[in-house]
Design an enzyme around this catalytic site. Sequence first.
Site, mmCIF file in Angstrom:
data_model
loop_
_atom_site.group_PDB
_atom_site.id
_atom_site.type_symbol
_atom_site.label_atom_id
_atom_site.label_comp_id
_atom_site.label_asym_id
_atom_site.label_seq_id
_atom_site.Cartn_x
_atom_site.Cartn_y
_atom_site.Cartn_z
ATOM 1 N N ARG A 80 0.787 -1.191 0.004
ATOM 2 C CA ARG A 80 -0.230 0.082 -0.075
ATOM 3 C C ARG A 80 0.814 1.272 0.152
ATOM 4 N NH1 ARG A 80 -4.568 0.198 4.681
ATOM 5 N NH2 ARG A 80 -4.836 -1.632 3.495
ATOM 6 N N HIS A 125 -8.173 -5.169 -7.867
ATOM 7 C CA HIS A 125 -7.781 -4.103 -6.661
ATOM 8 C C HIS A 125 -9.072 -4.304 -5.810
ATOM 9 C CE1 HIS A 125 -5.235 -1.744 -4.431
ATOM 10 N NE2 HIS A 125 -5.909 -0.853 -4.048
ATOM 11 N N TYR A 158 -18.327 11.665 -14.690
ATOM 12 C CA TYR A 158 -18.238 12.939 -15.624
ATOM 13 C C TYR A 158 -16.920 12.756 -16.341
ATOM 14 C CZ TYR A 158 -22.359 14.462 -12.906
ATOM 15 O OH TYR A 158 -23.502 14.677 -12.335
#
Length: 746
Positions: A39, A85, A129
Site C-alpha cells: 500500500r 484491486h 463525468y
Amino acid sequence: MADTDDTDIPTGGTTVSEPLRRAIGERYLQYALSTIMHRALPDARDGLKPVHRRILYAMRELKLSSTGAFRKSAKISGDVMGNYHPHGDQAIYDALARLAQDFNVRYPLVDGQGNFGNIDGDNPAAARYTEARLTAAAEALMEGLAENAVDFRDNYDGSLQEPVVLPAAFPNLLANGASGIAVGMATNIPPHNLAELIDACLHLIKAPNARDETLLEHVPGPDFPTGGVIVEPRENILKAYRTGRGSIRLRARWHKEDLSRGQWQIVVTEIPYQVQKSRLIEKIADLIQQKKIPILADIRDESAEDVRLILEPRAKTVDPTVLMETLFRLCDLEIRFSMNMNVLIDGLTPKVCSLREILRAFLDHRREVLLRRSRHRLEKIDHRLEILEGYITAFLNLDRVIEIIRTEDEPKPVMIAEFDLTEMQAEAILNMRLRSLRKLEEMELRRERDELLIERAELEDLLADEGLQWKRIAEQLRETRRKFGPDSPGGARRTELTEAPEFEDVPLEAMIEKEPVTVVCSRMGWIRAMKGHIALDSALKFKDGDEGRFILHAQTTDKLILFGSNGRFYTISVASLPGGRGMGEPVRLMIDLPNEAEIVDLFLHVPGRRLLVASSAGDGFVVAEDDVIAQTRGGKQVLNLKPGVRALGCKPINGDHVACVGENRKVLVFPLDELPQMVRGKGVRLQRYKDGGLSDFTTFDPADGLCWKDPAGRTRTQADLGEWLGKRATAGRMAPRGFPRNNRFT
C-alpha cells in the site's frame, strides 16, 4: 483456559489458546507488512504502488492507448476494482485522478479529459463525468509486458493474472516521485527531470562505481511539476542524495512588474510543489489583516491557466527583495520539502536508498527485462524457424505433398514419416493456403529464414555478453530520452537551482510607517488605536456599562506592555491594534490573558527603563523593562505568585527610594538599592503586616519629597520623611496627615 465439553464447540470449529501478546503481535505484524509492501511504499524498479500498477494494467487491457479513444473513469475504476484491486472505488479513482494531475505528477501517466482537480485544491469531478486514457509515458512503462519481460501472478480471486512489476523504460520512481505513510516508516520522494536521470543512468553504466558527487553533475536536484526555485546549498542536496534523507528549500518564482507613475507590483508565476494556491492566498490575506507584514497592502489572484498572483506594496519606496524575503519567512511561498527515499528493493525489502542505489536498482531491473525479452524472442524465432523449415520442405517436394493430401485419408502421419517433419511442421503445411504455393512465396520464406537466423545469432551473442547487454540498455535509454527529453513538450527543466540572496532580517518595526495614534483601553478590556494625538481628556464613546481606563499617546512603531494580575507581561504591537472607528476589540483576542486575570497596568515600552513590580502580599523586586518583553501571545511570567495572591502593580523607577503603604495605612520609605534586580521570581518583602497586605507603592527622590493627590485632585508633598524612613520589610508608621483614604499615591 478452562476445559470445555465438545458440545460447546460449534460444528466444524476449533478453539485455539495462545497468549494475548503473541496473538496481537502476530496479527499486527501481518497488518504492518501488508501496509508496507502492498500500500504505502513504491517499488524501486518501476516506482509504482500496487494500486497504480493495477490501474495502468487495467487501462492497457481496455486498450486505452495514448492515441486511442477515452473511456469513462467509472468504467476504469470498476474494472480495476473487479479484476485486480478489491478496495473502494473512490480510493481507486483518487489514485487514477492523481496520475492525471500535471501539477502533482511530473510526467502524467493518465491523460484525463474533464475536471481532474486543480492547483487551488479543488477535488476532481465524479468518476461518471470524467474520461481517461493512457499517456505515452505510461505505455513506455508497460513496453514488453507481452514478451514475458516480468513475472505475473494470480489476482485476488485467481481468475486473472496481473504483473508483479512493470518493465519500466525509464526510472519512474525518481521521475514522478512518490509519497506514503506505512507502519513505522514513510516515504517522500520528489520528482526529477527524466532526461537528467537518464544521463545519470548512462554514466552509471559506464562507471558502475560512480560517486554521488559525479551523479549530482547530471541530476543537480529535483524538478517539480509546478516549477519554483530551489535555494538549498549544493552540499546539502548532495548529503540528501547520499543518505536518502534531507530537506530542500523551495520557493516561489516572482518578478517585479513596473506600472505607471513609478508604481510597481510583484507577480508570482510559480508556487512551491503541493501548496494549494487558494490556501496560500488566504494565509497572505490573513497576514495583511493582522498587520504582520505592514509593507504589503493587498494580494489578488489573476490566474487563468497559469499562476499569476499580484502583490501590491504599501508604498513604492518598499524594497521588493525585503518584501518577498519577509513573505518567504511567514507563509508557504517558501517550503521545505522533506526527502525520505524509503523504497522496496526487489519489491520485498524496505530500505532508505541513496540516489545511486535507486538508479542501480532500476538498471538491474532493465537488464533482467532485456534478458527475459531476449529469451522470449529467441523462443519465438526458434518456433518460427521450425515452421519455415517445414514450409521450405513442402515447396521442395510440392507435387508429392499435394499428392499425399489428395490421396491419403490421414495425410499428417504420412508426411511426417516421408519428409522427417515434426508434428507442428506438418500441421502448418496442412493449414497453408493455396495462394501461398506461388514461387515468390518460396523466396520470401528463404529470406525470412535468413533474417531470423541472423537475428538469432545476435540474440545469442547478446545473452552471452554482458557488455553487449549494457550497450543495448544504453541505446534504449537514449531512445527514451529522445522521446521524453528537453525537446519534447514539457520535457525541459522547470525548477531553477540558485542560491538564496544575502538578506538581513528586517524587524517588524522597521517595516511600519511611523504615524501618531492615541491608544484607548476601556475598563472591560476593549482596545483601539485612534489616528493622531487627541486630547487625553476628550469625551470618548464606550459600550454600555463600560468606561475608559487607559488613554495614552503613541506611535504605530511602539510596543504596548500589559501587566496582568497573574504576574505575566504581554507585548502588543501598536500597529496591530484595531482602528478607532468602532469600539475596538477585546484585548484578550490578541493575547492569551486568562479570564480570571485582570489588567493591572498598560503602558508604552521604553527601552532601557527599569520597573518595580510587587504583589498584594507585599513582595517585589526590580526588573529591566527589556526583560519583560514577550515574544508570544502567551506572555512572559515575571512575578511568581502563591495561590490567593495577585500582582498589585508595576511602576517605572523614578528616584532612588521606595515608598509603600499597606492596607493598615502604615507608610514605609526605604532606599531602592535594598531591592534586588531579577528577571523572574517571587521577590523580597517590601513591608511587613500583621493583617492585610500592600495597597500601593511608588519610587521617588527624597530631595523632591513624597507626593500624593488629595481628594480634591491637588498635589500634596511631604518633605520631611525621617519619621517614615526605615529598613525594608519593617512595619512603617501611620500615614501623614491628609493622606488619601483609598491608600493610593496617585
